[in-house]
Write a protein that holds these residues in place. Sequence first.
Motif, PDB file in Angstrom:
ATOM      1  N   VAL A 293       0.854  -1.189   0.000  1.00  0.00           N
ATOM      2  CA  VAL A 293       0.000   0.000   0.000  1.00  0.00           C
ATOM      3  C   VAL A 293       0.887   1.236   0.000  1.00  0.00           C
ATOM      4  CG1 VAL A 293      -1.912  -1.122   1.187  1.00  0.00           C
ATOM      5  CG2 VAL A 293      -0.150   0.011   2.522  1.00  0.00           C
ATOM      6  N   PRO A 294       0.457   2.309  -0.636  1.00  0.00           N
ATOM      7  CA  PRO A 294       1.271   3.523  -0.650  1.00  0.00           C
ATOM      8  C   PRO A 294       1.253   4.241   0.695  1.00  0.00           C
ATOM      9  CG  PRO A 294      -0.803   3.921  -1.763  1.00  0.00           C
ATOM     10  CD  PRO A 294      -0.786   2.454  -1.429  1.00  0.00           C
ATOM     11  N   PHE A 295       2.293   4.998   0.967  1.00  0.00           N
ATOM     12  CA  PHE A 295       2.306   5.823   2.173  1.00  0.00           C
ATOM     13  C   PHE A 295       1.288   6.946   2.011  1.00  0.00           C
ATOM     14  CE2 PHE A 295       3.670   9.618   4.427  1.00  0.00           C
ATOM     15  CZ  PHE A 295       3.823   9.128   5.715  1.00  0.00           C
ATOM     16  N   SER A 296       0.557   7.251   3.093  1.00  0.00           N
ATOM     17  CA  SER A 296      -0.449   8.308   3.004  1.00  0.00           C
ATOM     18  C   SER A 296      -0.598   9.025   4.332  1.00  0.00           C
ATOM     19  CB  SER A 296      -1.806   7.734   2.569  1.00  0.00           C
ATOM     20  OG  SER A 296      -2.267   6.812   3.531  1.00  0.00           O
ATOM     21  N   LEU A 297      -1.132  10.231   4.250  1.00  0.00           N
ATOM     22  CA  LEU A 297      -1.487  11.047   5.414  1.00  0.00           C
ATOM     23  C   LEU A 297      -3.000  11.226   5.414  1.00  0.00           C
ATOM     24  CD1 LEU A 297       1.201  13.868   4.961  1.00  0.00           C
ATOM     25  CD2 LEU A 297       1.339  11.940   6.548  1.00  0.00           C
ATOM     26  N   GLN A 298      -3.648  10.907   6.537  1.00  0.00           N
ATOM     27  CA  GLN A 298      -5.100  11.039   6.659  1.00  0.00           C
ATOM     28  C   GLN A 298      -5.393  12.173   7.641  1.00  0.00           C
ATOM     29  OE1 GLN A 298      -7.470   8.896   5.067  1.00  0.00           O
ATOM     30  NE2 GLN A 298      -8.990  10.384   5.747  1.00  0.00           N
ATOM     31  N   THR A 305      -5.911  24.083   1.950  1.00  0.00           N
ATOM     32  CA  THR A 305      -4.776  24.200   1.032  1.00  0.00           C
ATOM     33  C   THR A 305      -3.788  23.077   1.313  1.00  0.00           C
ATOM     34  OG1 THR A 305      -3.513  25.655   2.525  1.00  0.00           O
ATOM     35  CG2 THR A 305      -4.998  26.714   0.935  1.00  0.00           C
ATOM     36  N   PHE A 306      -3.103  22.613   0.261  1.00  0.00           N
ATOM     37  CA  PHE A 306      -2.060  21.597   0.392  1.00  0.00           C
ATOM     38  C   PHE A 306      -0.978  21.903  -0.631  1.00  0.00           C
ATOM     39  CE2 PHE A 306      -0.094  17.600  -0.946  1.00  0.00           C
ATOM     40  CZ  PHE A 306       0.352  17.107   0.277  1.00  0.00           C
ATOM     41  N   ASP A 307       0.274  22.029  -0.176  1.00  0.00           N
ATOM     42  CA  ASP A 307       1.420  22.320  -1.042  1.00  0.00           C
ATOM     43  C   ASP A 307       2.408  21.167  -0.947  1.00  0.00           C
ATOM     44  OD1 ASP A 307       3.538  23.294  -2.489  1.00  0.00           O
ATOM     45  OD2 ASP A 307       3.607  25.238  -1.485  1.00  0.00           O
ATOM     46  N   GLY A 308       2.379  20.280  -1.963  1.00  0.00           N
ATOM     47  CA  GLY A 308       3.262  19.126  -1.954  1.00  0.00           C
ATOM     48  C   GLY A 308       4.733  19.465  -2.019  1.00  0.00           C
ATOM     49  N   SER A 309       5.068  20.654  -2.521  1.00  0.00           N
ATOM     50  CA  SER A 309       6.484  21.039  -2.599  1.00  0.00           C
ATOM     51  C   SER A 309       7.076  21.284  -1.214  1.00  0.00           C
ATOM     52  CB  SER A 309       6.639  22.295  -3.466  1.00  0.00           C
ATOM     53  OG  SER A 309       6.023  23.425  -2.848  1.00  0.00           O
ATOM     54  N   LEU A 310       6.216  21.454  -0.208  1.00  0.00           N
ATOM     55  CA  LEU A 310       6.681  21.665   1.164  1.00  0.00           C
ATOM     56  C   LEU A 310       6.714  20.370   1.962  1.00  0.00           C
ATOM     57  CD1 LEU A 310       4.859  25.033   2.027  1.00  0.00           C
ATOM     58  CD2 LEU A 310       7.176  24.688   1.151  1.00  0.00           C
ATOM     59  N   VAL A 311       6.534  19.216   1.262  1.00  0.00           N
ATOM     60  CA  VAL A 311       6.650  17.899   1.889  1.00  0.00           C
ATOM     61  C   VAL A 311       7.794  17.168   1.186  1.00  0.00           C
ATOM     62  CG1 VAL A 311       5.480  15.787   2.544  1.00  0.00           C
ATOM     63  CG2 VAL A 311       4.172  17.907   2.295  1.00  0.00           C
ATOM     64  N   THR A 326       5.321  12.354  -6.457  1.00  0.00           N
ATOM     65  CA  THR A 326       4.260  13.354  -6.401  1.00  0.00           C
ATOM     66  C   THR A 326       3.331  13.028  -5.236  1.00  0.00           C
ATOM     67  OG1 THR A 326       2.840  12.090  -7.911  1.00  0.00           O
ATOM     68  CG2 THR A 326       4.275  13.781  -8.893  1.00  0.00           C
ATOM     69  N   TRP A 327       2.517  14.011  -4.858  1.00  0.00           N
ATOM     70  CA  TRP A 327       1.482  13.816  -3.836  1.00  0.00           C
ATOM     71  C   TRP A 327       0.118  13.959  -4.488  1.00  0.00           C
ATOM     72  CZ3 TRP A 327       2.318  12.154   1.022  1.00  0.00           C
ATOM     73  CH2 TRP A 327       3.619  12.245   1.519  1.00  0.00           C
ATOM     74  N   GLU A 328      -0.810  13.057  -4.133  1.00  0.00           N
ATOM     75  CA  GLU A 328      -2.149  13.067  -4.710  1.00  0.00           C
ATOM     76  C   GLU A 328      -3.179  13.249  -3.599  1.00  0.00           C
ATOM     77  OE1 GLU A 328      -4.517   9.452  -6.392  1.00  0.00           O
ATOM     78  OE2 GLU A 328      -3.338  10.280  -8.062  1.00  0.00           O
ATOM     79  N   GLN A 334      -9.040  15.010   2.314  1.00  0.00           N
ATOM     80  CA  GLN A 334      -8.702  14.498   3.635  1.00  0.00           C
ATOM     81  C   GLN A 334      -7.573  13.474   3.611  1.00  0.00           C
ATOM     82  OE1 GLN A 334     -12.981  13.865   5.405  1.00  0.00           O
ATOM     83  NE2 GLN A 334     -11.574  14.212   7.100  1.00  0.00           N
ATOM     84  N   LYS A 335      -7.152  13.052   2.415  1.00  0.00           N
ATOM     85  CA  LYS A 335      -6.102  12.049   2.322  1.00  0.00           C
ATOM     86  C   LYS A 335      -5.102  12.439   1.241  1.00  0.00           C
ATOM     87  CE  LYS A 335      -5.382   7.063   1.777  1.00  0.00           C
ATOM     88  NZ  LYS A 335      -6.047   5.743   1.539  1.00  0.00           N
ATOM     89  N   ALA A 336      -3.821  12.522   1.643  1.00  0.00           N
ATOM     90  CA  ALA A 336      -2.731  12.816   0.705  1.00  0.00           C
ATOM     91  C   ALA A 336      -1.887  11.552   0.557  1.00  0.00           C
ATOM     92  CB  ALA A 336      -1.879  13.971   1.201  1.00  0.00           C
ATOM     93  N   THR A 337      -1.729  11.050  -0.686  1.00  0.00           N
ATOM     94  CA  THR A 337      -1.025   9.803  -0.955  1.00  0.00           C
ATOM     95  C   THR A 337       0.273  10.075  -1.697  1.00  0.00           C
ATOM     96  OG1 THR A 337      -3.128   8.600  -1.079  1.00  0.00           O
ATOM     97  CG2 THR A 337      -1.204   7.537  -2.050  1.00  0.00           C
ATOM     98  N   LEU A 338       1.348   9.443  -1.246  1.00  0.00           N
ATOM     99  CA  LEU A 338       2.656   9.577  -1.882  1.00  0.00           C
ATOM    100  C   LEU A 338       2.725   8.625  -3.078  1.00  0.00           C
ATOM    101  CD1 LEU A 338       5.611  10.586  -1.939  1.00  0.00           C
ATOM    102  CD2 LEU A 338       6.156   8.722  -0.327  1.00  0.00           C
ATOM    103  N   ILE A 339       2.944   9.175  -4.262  1.00  0.00           N
ATOM    104  CA  ILE A 339       3.028   8.377  -5.484  1.00  0.00           C
ATOM    105  C   ILE A 339       4.508   8.199  -5.837  1.00  0.00           C
ATOM    106  CG2 ILE A 339       2.275   8.127  -7.866  1.00  0.00           C
ATOM    107  CD1 ILE A 339       0.009   8.233  -5.783  1.00  0.00           C
ATOM    108  N   THR A 340       5.035   7.020  -5.527  1.00  0.00           N
ATOM    109  CA  THR A 340       6.419   6.667  -5.833  1.00  0.00           C
ATOM    110  C   THR A 340       6.593   5.170  -5.595  1.00  0.00           C
ATOM    111  OG1 THR A 340       8.744   7.244  -5.436  1.00  0.00           O
ATOM    112  CG2 THR A 340       7.335   7.008  -3.504  1.00  0.00           C
TER     113      THR A 340
END
Length: 477
Positions: A293-298, A305-311, A326-328, A334-340
Motif C-alpha cells: 500500500v502507498p504511504f499516506s497522510l489522513q 490548502t495543500f502544497d506538496g512542494s513543502l513535503v 508526487t502527492w495526490e 482528507q487524504k494525501a497519498t505519496l506516489i512513488t
Amino acid sequence: MKIPFIDSRLPKGWIFSILLIAIILPKILVLSSCANMIPPSGGPRDSLPPVLRTVTPPDSSKGFSARTITFTFDEYVELQEIQKNLLVSPTPEVNPQVESKLKTVTVKWEDSLEANTTYSINFGNAIQDINERNPLRNFTYVFTTGQYFDSLEFSGNVILAETGGIDSTLFVLLHRTGEDSALINKKPRYMTRVDKKGEFRFRTLAPGTYHVYALKDDNGIGKYFSTEQLFAFADAPVVIADSTNPVTLYAYSVKRPPETSGTPAAQAPARPNEIARLRFSTSLTGAVQDLLVPFSLQFTVPLKTFDGSLVKVSTDTSYIPVTGYTWELDTLSQKATLITNLREDTRYNIVLEKEFGTDTLGQQLLKADTLSFQTRRQSEYGSLRIRLKNADSLQRPVVLISQSGRLVKSASFAKGEFFTPLFLPGTYELALLYDRNNNGQWDPGEFFGKRIQPEIVKPVKEKLVVRPSWENEIDLD
C-alpha cells in the motif's frame, strides 16, 4: 452430670435458678451448633418453560367467533417484548391486546375476523416463567372461522448477498399484490421469521398467488421505509399449492454515502485543553510501511490548502533526496497519498514544513515535523496464486480476500487464476463475487421501478493461510 459448687449462704431462690441454668444451657448450645452445621439448600435451578394447562376456546377450534382467548399455565408467567415477538397471520390491521396475570395470558381481539379463514397466533419467545424467565419458544395457537383449516406450506431461505452470511432477525413477507407501493402502504398478508440457519417456513397458508419479500423490520409492522433496511425480493410471484418449490432470497441494503457537508467544527469537535493544530494519521503500522500500500497522510479535518512542494521525501539517516515523486489529494481533501515506488528494507524520511497544509478550520502545524519509517523486506511476504476451477467466466467472478471481516484485496481472474508475487502473511477468509457490471466491487440491488437483484457473494469454507518466503497456492471450485 457434675453439679458445680454452690455457696450455701446464697438465698434459696438464687440457688434454684443457678441449678436450672447449669442443666439447660449445655443442651441449648448443642442444639444450636447442630442446627448451624447444614445450611439450607434452594434446590436445582428451574430450566423448564411454562406448560399450558388449559386454553379457552380450545386450540384448533372451528367456527371461531370469540373475542377473547385465555391461556392458563402451570406456573406464574410474564410477557417479554410481546409486540416484538407476536406474529398474527393473516396480519390484522390492528394487533390484538395481550396481557398476563398470575398464571394466565389473555388475548383480546381488536380487529374483525374474516370469514372462512385460518388464523395463527405465534407468541415467539414472549411467554416466560416469572422466576427464571424460561421462554416457551414459538408457542402457536391456531383457529379457523370456517369449518376447515388451510394447511398449505411454503419454505425457503434468505442469504445476505454481500457476505453470503445469515441474519436471523429478518422477516419474510407474503403480499397478495405486486405493486411497489404495497411494501410502503400495506401490511403483508402473511409474515414469518427467519431462523438461525437463515431458513423460513409458512404454515396454514391459503392457496393463491403471492409476492415474496424479506425485510429487516425492528418495529414489527412489515413495511419497507428505507433503502438502508436489509431487503430482498423474489423475481416472480409464487403460486401456493399442494406442492410449492422453495425459494432463495438475497438480502441487501444501500449504504448511506459519507457526509461531505456540514461545518468543519462539526466534523472535528475540539477537546478540552487541546492545542489547536493540524492533525493527521499515517498508513504506518508502528514505524513500518507495508510495500503493498502507498504511504499516506489522513487528515482529521478536510484541507483548505495543500502544497506538496513543502513535503520533502528522503532516504537513509543522511537524508538522501528522493526524486520523481508526487502527492495526490483525494476528492474529500482528507487524504494525501505519496506516489512513488518504495524500495524494500529502506529507511524513509518525510519532512513536513509548517505551512505545507491548512485545514478548513485555519489550523496548521505548530512547527515543522519529520516522520521516519522503515519499509518491509520482500522476504517477509509470500507469493499467492489462486486458481478457479469449473467457474463460468460469463459471471465475471472476483475473489474477495478478507481478514477479521475487513476486505484486504479484491481481484479478477486472468485465464482462470489470480497471482501476486507479494502478499502479507496471515490467515484470510475467501469469497467469490459474481461481478455483473464488471466494476470490481459488490453492488446492491434496486427494487423500486427496476427490480434489479444484488450481486451475489459466495463465501469459501476453506481458509487461506499465507506463509512468508513461500509459494502459496490454493484451488477454488
